[in-house]
Structure formats: structure tokens, C-alpha cells
Design an enzyme around this catalytic site. Sequence first.
Site, PDB file in Angstrom:
ATOM      1  N   ARG A  15      -1.438  16.779  16.959  1.00 60.02           N
ATOM      2  CA  ARG A  15      -0.766  15.943  17.955  1.00 60.02           C
ATOM      3  C   ARG A  15       0.310  16.761  18.663  1.00 60.02           C
ATOM      4  NH1 ARG A  15       0.876  10.996  14.149  1.00 60.02           N
ATOM      5  NH2 ARG A  15       1.016  12.731  12.701  1.00 60.02           N
ATOM      6  N   LYS A  76       5.944  15.642  14.301  1.00 61.36           N
ATOM      7  CA  LYS A  76       6.305  15.705  12.879  1.00 61.36           C
ATOM      8  C   LYS A  76       7.743  16.167  12.695  1.00 61.36           C
ATOM      9  CE  LYS A  76       3.632  14.990   9.982  1.00 61.36           C
ATOM     10  NZ  LYS A  76       3.234  13.639   9.451  1.00 61.36           N
ATOM     11  N   TYR A  95       9.569  12.094  14.605  1.00 63.18           N
ATOM     12  CA  TYR A  95       9.570  11.468  13.276  1.00 63.18           C
ATOM     13  C   TYR A  95      10.341  12.384  12.339  1.00 63.18           C
ATOM     14  CZ  TYR A  95       5.806   8.264  14.681  1.00 63.18           C
ATOM     15  OH  TYR A  95       5.060   7.297  15.308  1.00 63.18           O
ATOM     16  N   GLU A 119      11.080   6.726  13.625  1.00 62.15           N
ATOM     17  CA  GLU A 119      10.730   5.631  12.707  1.00 62.15           C
ATOM     18  C   GLU A 119      11.851   4.630  12.476  1.00 62.15           C
ATOM     19  OE1 GLU A 119      11.024   8.804  11.759  1.00 62.15           O
ATOM     20  OE2 GLU A 119      12.295   8.928   9.986  1.00 62.15           O
ATOM     21  N   SER A 135       0.532   2.667  13.241  1.00 63.05           N
ATOM     22  CA  SER A 135      -0.075   1.633  12.385  1.00 63.05           C
ATOM     23  C   SER A 135      -1.283   1.023  13.093  1.00 63.05           C
ATOM     24  CB  SER A 135       0.944   0.541  12.055  1.00 63.05           C
ATOM     25  OG  SER A 135       1.885   1.019  11.134  1.00 63.05           O
ATOM     26  N   ASP A 199      -1.994 -12.399   2.873  1.00 57.36           N
ATOM     27  CA  ASP A 199      -0.608 -11.968   3.084  1.00 57.36           C
ATOM     28  C   ASP A 199       0.301 -12.874   2.272  1.00 57.36           C
ATOM     29  OD1 ASP A 199       0.768 -10.102   5.589  1.00 57.36           O
ATOM     30  OD2 ASP A 199       2.092 -11.446   4.462  1.00 57.36           O
ATOM     31  N   ARG A 204       3.127 -15.574   8.723  1.00 60.86           N
ATOM     32  CA  ARG A 204       2.201 -14.556   9.242  1.00 60.86           C
ATOM     33  C   ARG A 204       0.758 -15.083   9.213  1.00 60.86           C
ATOM     34  NH1 ARG A 204       2.079 -11.017  12.965  1.00 60.86           N
ATOM     35  NH2 ARG A 204       0.698  -9.278  12.535  1.00 60.86           N
ATOM     36  N   LEU A 241       3.211  -3.725   3.153  1.00 59.34           N
ATOM     37  CA  LEU A 241       4.446  -2.944   3.247  1.00 59.34           C
ATOM     38  C   LEU A 241       5.608  -3.807   2.807  1.00 59.34           C
ATOM     39  CD1 LEU A 241       5.993  -0.367   4.145  1.00 59.34           C
ATOM     40  CD2 LEU A 241       6.251  -1.424   6.379  1.00 59.34           C
ATOM     41  N   VAL A 268      -4.568   2.188   3.119  1.00 61.73           N
ATOM     42  CA  VAL A 268      -3.742   2.696   4.225  1.00 61.73           C
ATOM     43  C   VAL A 268      -2.290   2.832   3.756  1.00 61.73           C
ATOM     44  CG1 VAL A 268      -3.094   2.373   6.646  1.00 61.73           C
ATOM     45  CG2 VAL A 268      -5.291   1.496   5.838  1.00 61.73           C
ATOM     46  N   ALA A 269      -1.895   1.993   2.813  1.00 63.60           N
ATOM     47  CA  ALA A 269      -0.507   2.013   2.317  1.00 63.60           C
ATOM     48  C   ALA A 269      -0.241   3.204   1.392  1.00 63.60           C
ATOM     49  CB  ALA A 269      -0.190   0.708   1.600  1.00 63.60           C
ATOM     50  N   ASP A 271       0.689   6.066   2.033  1.00 62.94           N
ATOM     51  CA  ASP A 271       1.905   6.823   2.359  1.00 62.94           C
ATOM     52  C   ASP A 271       3.143   6.211   1.705  1.00 62.94           C
ATOM     53  OD1 ASP A 271       1.849   4.611   4.029  1.00 62.94           O
ATOM     54  OD2 ASP A 271       2.818   5.642   5.688  1.00 62.94           O
ATOM     55  N   VAL A 299      -6.397   8.591   2.827  1.00 63.66           N
ATOM     56  CA  VAL A 299      -5.801   9.657   3.638  1.00 63.66           C
ATOM     57  C   VAL A 299      -4.395   9.237   4.073  1.00 63.66           C
ATOM     58  CG1 VAL A 299      -6.007  10.977   5.780  1.00 63.66           C
ATOM     59  CG2 VAL A 299      -8.034  10.547   4.378  1.00 63.66           C
ATOM     60  N   MET A 302      -3.611   9.237   8.439  1.00 65.43           N
ATOM     61  CA  MET A 302      -4.835   8.850   9.159  1.00 65.43           C
ATOM     62  C   MET A 302      -4.761   9.138  10.665  1.00 65.43           C
ATOM     63  SD  MET A 302      -5.779   5.389   7.082  1.00 65.43           S
ATOM     64  CE  MET A 302      -7.230   5.008   8.022  1.00 65.43           C
TER      65      MET A 302
HETATM   66  N1  LIG Z   1      -2.103   6.152   5.879  1.00 68.55           N
HETATM   67  C1  LIG Z   1      -1.636   6.245   7.104  1.00 68.55           C
HETATM   68  O1  LIG Z   1      -1.958   7.181   7.834  1.00 68.55           O
HETATM   69  C2  LIG Z   1      -0.739   5.180   7.653  1.00 68.55           C
HETATM   70  C3  LIG Z   1      -0.492   5.076   9.028  1.00 68.55           C
HETATM   71  C4  LIG Z   1       0.311   4.026   9.492  1.00 68.55           C
HETATM   72  C5  LIG Z   1       0.869   3.122   8.577  1.00 68.55           C
HETATM   73  N2  LIG Z   1       0.624   3.287   7.232  1.00 68.55           N
HETATM   74  C6  LIG Z   1       1.157   2.361   6.204  1.00 68.55           C
HETATM   75  O2  LIG Z   1       0.451   1.132   6.243  1.00 68.55           O
HETATM   76  C7  LIG Z   1       1.255   0.132   5.593  1.00 68.55           C
HETATM   77  C8  LIG Z   1       1.305  -1.127   6.461  1.00 68.55           C
HETATM   78  O3  LIG Z   1       2.043  -0.846   7.648  1.00 68.55           O
HETATM   79  P1  LIG Z   1       2.286  -1.967   8.772  1.00 68.55           P
HETATM   80  O4  LIG Z   1       2.823  -1.246   9.949  1.00 68.55           O
HETATM   81  O5  LIG Z   1       1.093  -2.820   8.922  1.00 68.55           O
HETATM   82  O6  LIG Z   1       3.457  -2.821   8.092  1.00 68.55           O
HETATM   83  P2  LIG Z   1       3.888  -4.305   8.519  1.00 68.55           P
HETATM   84  O7  LIG Z   1       5.294  -4.465   8.046  1.00 68.55           O
HETATM   85  O8  LIG Z   1       3.545  -4.574   9.928  1.00 68.55           O
HETATM   86  O9  LIG Z   1       2.935  -5.243   7.612  1.00 68.55           O
HETATM   87  C9  LIG Z   1       2.998  -5.296   6.229  1.00 68.55           C
HETATM   88  C10 LIG Z   1       2.508  -6.658   5.788  1.00 68.55           C
HETATM   89  O10 LIG Z   1       2.374  -6.632   4.359  1.00 68.55           O
HETATM   90  C11 LIG Z   1       2.674  -7.949   3.918  1.00 68.55           C
HETATM   91  N3  LIG Z   1       2.889  -7.924   2.476  1.00 68.55           N
HETATM   92  C12 LIG Z   1       3.974  -7.501   1.766  1.00 68.55           C
HETATM   93  N4  LIG Z   1       3.744  -7.679   0.440  1.00 68.55           N
HETATM   94  C13 LIG Z   1       2.481  -8.185   0.325  1.00 68.55           C
HETATM   95  C14 LIG Z   1       1.679  -8.582  -0.766  1.00 68.55           C
HETATM   96  N5  LIG Z   1       2.106  -8.492  -2.051  1.00 68.55           N
HETATM   97  N6  LIG Z   1       0.433  -9.070  -0.506  1.00 68.55           N
HETATM   98  C15 LIG Z   1      -0.014  -9.172   0.766  1.00 68.55           C
HETATM   99  N7  LIG Z   1       0.718  -8.846   1.832  1.00 68.55           N
HETATM  100  C16 LIG Z   1       1.951  -8.358   1.610  1.00 68.55           C
HETATM  101  C17 LIG Z   1       3.883  -8.342   4.755  1.00 68.55           C
HETATM  102  O11 LIG Z   1       4.084  -9.750   4.754  1.00 68.55           O
HETATM  103  C18 LIG Z   1       3.454  -7.813   6.135  1.00 68.55           C
HETATM  104  O12 LIG Z   1       2.763  -8.805   6.892  1.00 68.55           O
HETATM  105  C19 LIG Z   1       2.624   0.805   5.397  1.00 68.55           C
HETATM  106  O13 LIG Z   1       2.707   1.276   4.059  1.00 68.55           O
HETATM  107  C20 LIG Z   1       2.604   1.961   6.341  1.00 68.55           C
HETATM  108  O14 LIG Z   1       3.479   2.999   5.957  1.00 68.55           O
HETATM  109  C21 LIG Z   1      -0.155   4.290   6.763  1.00 68.55           C
END
Ligand SMILES: NC(=O)c1ccc[n+]([C@@H]2O[C@H](COP(=O)([O-])OP(=O)(O)OC[C@H]3O[C@@H](n4cnc5c(N)ncnc54)[C@H](O)[C@@H]3O)[C@@H](O)[C@H]2O)c1
Length: 375
Positions: A15, A76, A95, A119, A135, A199, A204, A241, A268-269, A271, A299, A302
Site C-alpha cells: 500500500r 504502516k 497508522y 487509528e 474493516s 452480536d 446493533r 471487537l 478477522v479479529a 489482530d 491473516v 487482510m
Molecule cells: N485481520 C485483519 O486484517 C483486520 C482488518 C480490519 C479489522 N480487523 C479486526 O476485526 C475486528 C472487528 O472490527 P470492526 O471494525 O468490525 O469492529 P466494530 O467495533 O465495528 O464491531 C465489533 C462488533 O463486535 C460486537 N461484539 C463485541 N463482543 C461480542 C461478542 N461477545 N459476541 C458478538 N459480538 C460482539 C460489538 O457489539 C460490535 O458490533 C477487530 O478486532 C478489528 O481489529 C482485522
Amino acid sequence: MLIGVPKEIKNHEYRVGLTPSGVRELVAGGQHKVLVQTHAGLAIGFTDEQYIQAGASIASTAAEVFERADMVVKVKEPQPVECRMLRPGQVLFTYLHLAPDPEQTKLLVESQAVAIAYETVTDERGGLPLLSPMSEVAGRMAIQAGAHALEKAQGGRGVLLGGVPGVSPARVAVIGGGVVGLNAARMALGAGAEVTILDKSLTRLKEIDMVFGGRIKTLMSNSANIDECIREADMVIGAVLIPGAAAPKLVTRAMLKHMKPGAVLVDVAIDQGGCFETSRATTHQDPIYIVDGIVHYCVANMPGGVARTSTQALTNATLPYMQELANKGWRQALLDNPHLRNGLNICHGRVTYQAVARDLGYPFVDPMEAIKAAS
Ligand SMILES: NC(=O)c1ccc[n+]([C@@H]2O[C@H](COP(=O)([O-])OP(=O)(O)OC[C@H]3O[C@@H](n4cnc5c(N)ncnc54)[C@H](O)[C@@H]3O)[C@@H](O)[C@H]2O)c1
């Protein structure tokens, strides 16, 4: 203002901090100039010629960019060699993710630069506008990656997401209905799968129900519902998250035994540590592995896999803030805009972001105080 765009040097990072069209917007008024390091965007199809046509100049080295720019924009966090090129009062906009990174924090404090983290910039709805584009990308990509992992050759069940006429579609469960979850659900629905979102937030779930007009099933996230849902799922997306905390382990190893052999988990979580007990971070080079017959895709970066789309999405989101910083100068821009000010992590050697100061043992200095002291 002279805005500098160095080539990213982190391993497999393709990027770039600004697209050619972003350059064009920045130089449009004739007030600002942009200096791009040669080949900064070449790997994703942005050539030096395109940057020049958009109005940028080309620098042959990163050292030249760091030496001349008033503001350096990146993707980065700066690597140690980049931190050492920053100079007092120079603005760094990228970031940073400083809380778990004492070395970078120390180097940025020593640099006396003004480090603004994508961030932690906020918006009026309490969102994180410079984090959400990544995201969105990760959520959409999760379904693409998961669909591939479902193929037999990858160890998957050999199931097509949308089925075909006369054959049932796949079942996709999305745990966490935030930005990632909503985008994953949209893609899965578009591919013809049967989608359920779980969720913890009822508000939500109500919003999701309205947005999709009932075409997606919503479920309160609790262990009974998760257990029931994953038994039937072909693909499970982990998208939870809890801000500032490690992801909760919502699917244990014992629960994998109840899943269909060859089903896919996309965490996805990851990280934030991952929300499946059996998750461990993987790379784009070797993205999947199998535990107890269940295919895992974990990954940690991603968006890096679709670097061109991610760069365009990032510039769309960062450009208005870059323009504000360039037009007003960093002090006035940060004084005027509390959301941009929330992005200020380090200012002339002072740590101005509470969580970073707390986690790394620095005294916290109020951003307003630090900005005024730097005037
Ligand atoms: N792997 C990657 O490359 C990558 C890229 C972008 C984001 N992410 C990660 O993805 C994750 C989600 O990011 P986001 O932007 O969607 O966050 P977000 O805050 O928009 O959404 C998170 C959701 O999780 C819900 N939640 C919390 N605890 C929960 C549970 N026990 N059960 C069900 N739902 C629950 C919350 O209510 C919220 O709606 C984060 O960890 C973020 O760091 C990873």
C-alpha cells in the site's frame, strides 16, 4: 505545505500513503506540493508518471522525502530507520498502534515530531473513520477468502456458497455485527449464502435487521446460540471487537468437534488475538491451516492482500484530514477539530494519548497543552 510520501518498507507492504488522484486534490489550489518517492506505488499499478501527471514531484530516496517534507504521510507505522529520519516539528500522519510498541514510541518521542495516528482519529458518531475503511475491506475479503478455503483442494467441505438451482446454499455465521461483520454479511448474502449475524448489542441487531429487511437472520450472541449456529455453519466469520481489549474466545477447541468436517473459520479479529481458541496469526503467503478437520484462515493484515483497493479506500478517508492539516497548519487544524486532535499521539516529545502513556509508563500530557506549548 510540502507533503511527502515515502515508499513503504515493511515486509510485503504494497500500500502507499496517497494515490495519484489524492495528489491531484492536494495540489489543486496551488498552495501545496507533493513529493513522492520513486516506485512508491508501482507494485499496485500507480506509476511515477501517474504521480507526475497528477502534479507530484518524484524523490529518488526516502531520505530526500523525510528531509524536505513538512508532513510525511504513510500507511504502516514508521520503522526504526524512518523514525530516525523524522525531525523536530515535522508532522507524521499514518497508522501508529503505539500502545504495544515501546521501541517505536521511544523513537517518536526522541524525534520531537508531531505524530498523528490514523487509528485514533474519531468522528461525531463515536466511530473511527480512518480505521473503518480497512474493516470494510477485511469484512468483504473474509467471504472471498473463506469461499476459497471451502474448496476441497484447501481441505474444505467442497461447498459452493450460493449453491445452484436445486442445491442448498452454504450457511454462513458472522459473530460480531460491526463494520467487518456487516460487510462480510453483505458479501455472503450477495453470493447467495444463508447468513446469520450474532452480536451482543440488541441495538446493533435491530439496525442490521432493518438494513437487510429481514433477509439476514439475527441472533443474540451467547454461548448457547453460538454453539447451535456453528454446528450448522459451513463458514464462521469472527468479527468481534471489545475496544482496547483482547478478543474473547467465543469458539473453544471442544466446540470444533460439533462442527461439520471441512467447515471454515475465518478469524478477522486475529489482530486482537482472535475469537476462536484455535486461532493463530497467519500470513498471505501461508494463510490457512487445519485443526481437528476445521479449516482456519487467520491473516492478521487482510487489507494488505488487496493493496490497491485498500490504498484507494484509505486515501478516500484520509484526504480530507490531510487537506485540513495542510491548509491550516497542524496547530490550527488540531486546535479547531477535536476529532483530528484525538489522533495526536506524540507532540514534540510529549505523549498525548492516554492509553499509550498509561501502557508504556510515560506521563500523559493533555493534547491542548502540548499543542500550545509547541507554538
Ligand atoms: N485481520 C485483519 O486484517 C483486520 C482488518 C480490519 C479489522 N480487523 C479486526 O476485526 C475486528 C472487528 O472490527 P470492526 O471494525 O468490525 O469492529 P466494530 O467495533 O465495528 O464491531 C465489533 C462488533 O463486535 C460486537 N461484539 C463485541 N463482543 C461480542 C461478542 N461477545 N459476541 C458478538 N459480538 C460482539 C460489538 O457489539 C460490535 O458490533 C477487530 O478486532 C478489528 O481489529 C482485522
